[in-house]
Write a protein that holds these residues in place. Structure first.
Motif, PDB file in Angstrom:
ATOM      1  N   LEU A 178       0.820  -1.215   0.000  1.00 52.46           N
ATOM      2  CA  LEU A 178       0.000   0.000   0.000  1.00 52.46           C
ATOM      3  C   LEU A 178       0.853   1.263   0.000  1.00 52.46           C
ATOM      4  O   LEU A 178       0.411   2.308  -0.479  1.00 52.46           O
ATOM      5  N   GLN A 179       2.070   1.174   0.523  1.00 51.68           N
ATOM      6  CA  GLN A 179       2.961   2.333   0.591  1.00 51.68           C
ATOM      7  C   GLN A 179       3.954   2.398  -0.555  1.00 51.68           C
ATOM      8  O   GLN A 179       4.671   3.384  -0.699  1.00 51.68           O
ATOM      9  N   HIS A 180       4.001   1.367  -1.384  1.00 52.34           N
ATOM     10  CA  HIS A 180       4.968   1.344  -2.479  1.00 52.34           C
ATOM     11  C   HIS A 180       4.618   2.431  -3.499  1.00 52.34           C
ATOM     12  O   HIS A 180       3.456   2.565  -3.889  1.00 52.34           O
ATOM     13  N   PRO A 181       5.611   3.206  -3.955  1.00 50.71           N
ATOM     14  CA  PRO A 181       5.330   4.317  -4.880  1.00 50.71           C
ATOM     15  C   PRO A 181       4.608   3.915  -6.170  1.00 50.71           C
ATOM     16  O   PRO A 181       3.831   4.697  -6.711  1.00 50.71           O
ATOM     17  N   GLN A 182       4.840   2.695  -6.653  1.00 49.94           N
ATOM     18  CA  GLN A 182       4.202   2.272  -7.898  1.00 49.94           C
ATOM     19  C   GLN A 182       2.794   1.715  -7.673  1.00 49.94           C
ATOM     20  O   GLN A 182       2.055   1.504  -8.634  1.00 49.94           O
ATOM     21  N   LEU A 183       2.424   1.477  -6.424  1.00 52.20           N
ATOM     22  CA  LEU A 183       1.113   0.894  -6.129  1.00 52.20           C
ATOM     23  C   LEU A 183       0.207   1.800  -5.311  1.00 52.20           C
ATOM     24  O   LEU A 183      -1.015   1.619  -5.331  1.00 52.20           O
ATOM     25  N   CYS A 184       0.764   2.757  -4.592  1.00 51.96           N
ATOM     26  CA  CYS A 184      -0.008   3.503  -3.587  1.00 51.96           C
ATOM     27  C   CYS A 184      -1.199   4.263  -4.149  1.00 51.96           C
ATOM     28  O   CYS A 184      -2.133   4.574  -3.405  1.00 51.96           O
ATOM     29  N   THR A 185      -1.220   4.557  -5.430  1.00 52.35           N
ATOM     30  CA  THR A 185      -2.352   5.281  -6.012  1.00 52.35           C
ATOM     31  C   THR A 185      -3.324   4.357  -6.760  1.00 52.35           C
ATOM     32  O   THR A 185      -4.318   4.817  -7.305  1.00 52.35           O
ATOM     33  N   LEU A 186      -3.023   3.061  -6.776  1.00 47.88           N
ATOM     34  CA  LEU A 186      -3.826   2.114  -7.540  1.00 47.88           C
ATOM     35  C   LEU A 186      -4.966   1.537  -6.708  1.00 47.88           C
ATOM     36  O   LEU A 186      -4.875   1.471  -5.482  1.00 47.88           O
ATOM     37  N   PRO A 187      -6.018   1.064  -7.376  1.00 51.61           N
ATOM     38  CA  PRO A 187      -7.071   0.361  -6.638  1.00 51.61           C
ATOM     39  C   PRO A 187      -6.564  -0.988  -6.130  1.00 51.61           C
ATOM     40  O   PRO A 187      -5.821  -1.679  -6.833  1.00 51.61           O
ATOM     41  N   PHE A 188      -6.951  -1.322  -4.914  1.00 54.58           N
ATOM     42  CA  PHE A 188      -6.595  -2.596  -4.276  1.00 54.58           C
ATOM     43  C   PHE A 188      -7.866  -3.390  -4.028  1.00 54.58           C
ATOM     44  O   PHE A 188      -8.854  -2.848  -3.531  1.00 54.58           O
ATOM     45  N   LEU A 189      -7.826  -4.672  -4.356  1.00 55.04           N
ATOM     46  CA  LEU A 189      -8.863  -5.617  -3.946  1.00 55.04           C
ATOM     47  C   LEU A 189      -8.196  -6.526  -2.929  1.00 55.04           C
ATOM     48  O   LEU A 189      -7.207  -7.189  -3.235  1.00 55.04           O
ATOM     49  N   ILE A 190      -8.719  -6.535  -1.706  1.00 54.87           N
ATOM     50  CA  ILE A 190      -8.188  -7.406  -0.669  1.00 54.87           C
ATOM     51  C   ILE A 190      -9.195  -8.530  -0.484  1.00 54.87           C
ATOM     52  O   ILE A 190     -10.335  -8.294  -0.078  1.00 54.87           O
ATOM     53  N   LEU A 191      -8.765  -9.735  -0.815  1.00 53.67           N
ATOM     54  CA  LEU A 191      -9.646 -10.892  -0.784  1.00 53.67           C
ATOM     55  C   LEU A 191      -9.299 -11.760   0.417  1.00 53.67           C
ATOM     56  O   LEU A 191      -8.192 -12.289   0.516  1.00 53.67           O
ATOM     57  N   ALA A 192     -10.241 -11.893   1.347  1.00 61.37           N
ATOM     58  CA  ALA A 192     -10.070 -12.772   2.511  1.00 61.37           C
ATOM     59  C   ALA A 192     -10.519 -14.165   2.088  1.00 61.37           C
ATOM     60  O   ALA A 192     -11.705 -14.494   2.136  1.00 61.37           O
ATOM     61  N   ASN A 193      -9.587 -14.968   1.664  1.00 61.44           N
ATOM     62  CA  ASN A 193      -9.860 -16.286   1.102  1.00 61.44           C
ATOM     63  C   ASN A 193     -10.019 -17.328   2.208  1.00 61.44           C
ATOM     64  O   ASN A 193      -9.723 -17.082   3.371  1.00 61.44           O
ATOM     65  N   HIS A 194     -10.456 -18.508   1.825  1.00 62.55           N
ATOM     66  CA  HIS A 194     -10.633 -19.661   2.708  1.00 62.55           C
ATOM     67  C   HIS A 194     -11.683 -19.409   3.784  1.00 62.55           C
ATOM     68  O   HIS A 194     -11.566 -19.904   4.907  1.00 62.55           O
ATOM     69  N   GLN A 195     -12.720 -18.678   3.425  1.00 68.30           N
ATOM     70  CA  GLN A 195     -13.808 -18.419   4.367  1.00 68.30           C
ATOM     71  C   GLN A 195     -14.595 -19.679   4.694  1.00 68.30           C
ATOM     72  O   GLN A 195     -15.338 -19.709   5.676  1.00 68.30           O
ATOM     73  N   ASP A 196     -14.414 -20.734   3.914  1.00 69.29           N
ATOM     74  CA  ASP A 196     -15.125 -21.992   4.156  1.00 69.29           C
ATOM     75  C   ASP A 196     -14.458 -22.850   5.224  1.00 69.29           C
ATOM     76  O   ASP A 196     -15.025 -23.858   5.652  1.00 69.29           O
ATOM     77  N   LYS A 197     -13.281 -22.466   5.675  1.00 66.95           N
ATOM     78  CA  LYS A 197     -12.584 -23.252   6.695  1.00 66.95           C
ATOM     79  C   LYS A 197     -13.067 -22.863   8.091  1.00 66.95           C
ATOM     80  O   LYS A 197     -13.386 -21.701   8.349  1.00 66.95           O
ATOM     81  N   PRO A 198     -13.097 -23.837   9.015  1.00 67.76           N
ATOM     82  CA  PRO A 198     -13.585 -23.552  10.375  1.00 67.76           C
ATOM     83  C   PRO A 198     -12.780 -22.463  11.093  1.00 67.76           C
ATOM     84  O   PRO A 198     -13.343 -21.704  11.876  1.00 67.76           O
ATOM     85  N   ALA A 199     -11.489 -22.366  10.827  1.00 68.29           N
ATOM     86  CA  ALA A 199     -10.649 -21.390  11.522  1.00 68.29           C
ATOM     87  C   ALA A 199     -10.669 -20.009  10.870  1.00 68.29           C
ATOM     88  O   ALA A 199      -9.952 -19.095  11.312  1.00 68.29           O
ATOM     89  N   ALA A 200     -11.489 -19.819   9.837  1.00 65.44           N
ATOM     90  CA  ALA A 200     -11.509 -18.543   9.111  1.00 65.44           C
ATOM     91  C   ALA A 200     -11.953 -17.399  10.012  1.00 65.44           C
ATOM     92  O   ALA A 200     -12.868 -17.540  10.811  1.00 65.44           O
ATOM     93  N   ARG A 201     -11.291 -16.281   9.862  1.00 67.34           N
ATOM     94  CA  ARG A 201     -11.647 -15.078  10.588  1.00 67.34           C
ATOM     95  C   ARG A 201     -12.606 -14.244   9.745  1.00 67.34           C
ATOM     96  O   ARG A 201     -12.543 -14.272   8.522  1.00 67.34           O
ATOM     97  N   SER A 202     -13.411 -13.466  10.396  1.00 62.21           N
ATOM     98  CA  SER A 202     -14.307 -12.561   9.670  1.00 62.21           C
ATOM     99  C   SER A 202     -13.481 -11.391   9.121  1.00 62.21           C
ATOM    100  O   SER A 202     -12.322 -11.184   9.509  1.00 62.21           O
TER     101      SER A 202
END
Length: 152
Positions: free
Chosen positions: A124-148
């Motif tokens: 997020l702080q990298h000069p080449q990325l900081c102005t770009l859109p980010f999609l943060i995907l919380a994967n493995h939501q089907d696992k019992p230990a998954a966090r919200s």
């Protein structure tokens, strides 16, 4: 049925106008980078988006590029391997990116989750990325230990 008169139009132009309507307009292409720790599900995600078989998915070492077709656009996604010895080279592949997909294993250990947070903050702080859109995907939501999302 088409009547074409010599001197006014060529037969193929008439046929093309009625039947083919020309080639479809080109879809815009966007270059994205997909990052996340090893085992977060980056390769599986891209395989799913490309309608590839989930069989024989192998973790990416180094990087791979996939063209993900959508109806109105094509996403050219550079997937970067997430192993510790590869993450230090991620920034070499950021140039030209127009967006970032960060895949997070929501069922990972506290230590891995902290490492993922640090890598995300770095990106997020990298000069080449900081102005770009980010999609943060919380994967493995089907696992019992998954966090919200709130816990992540």
């Amino acid at each position: 049925f088409c009547f074409c008169f010599i001197g006014f139009s060529l037969p193929w132009q008439c046929f093309r106008a009625l039947c083919c309507k020309g080639p479809p307009p080109p879809r815009p292409e966007y270059d994205l980078v997909c990052i996340g720790l090893s085992g977060s599900g980056k390769t599986s995600l891209l395989s799913q988006l490309c309608s590839e078989s989930p069989e024989n998915i192998v973790s990416t070492t180094g990087f791979s590029i996939k063209a993900v077709p959508f109806q109105n656009a094509i996403l050219n996604v550079k997937e970067l391997g997430g192993a510790d010895n590869i993450r230090k080279y991620w920034s070499r592949y950021y140039q030209g990116s127009q967006g970032v997909i960060f895949v997070l294993d929501s069922a990972s250990s506290e230590d891995d989750l902290e490492t993922a947070r640090n890598e995300l903050h770095s990106a997020l702080q990298h000069p080449q990325l900081c102005t770009l859109p980010f999609l943060i995907l919380a994967n493995h939501q089907d696992k019992p230990a998954a966090r919200s999302v709130q816990e992540v």
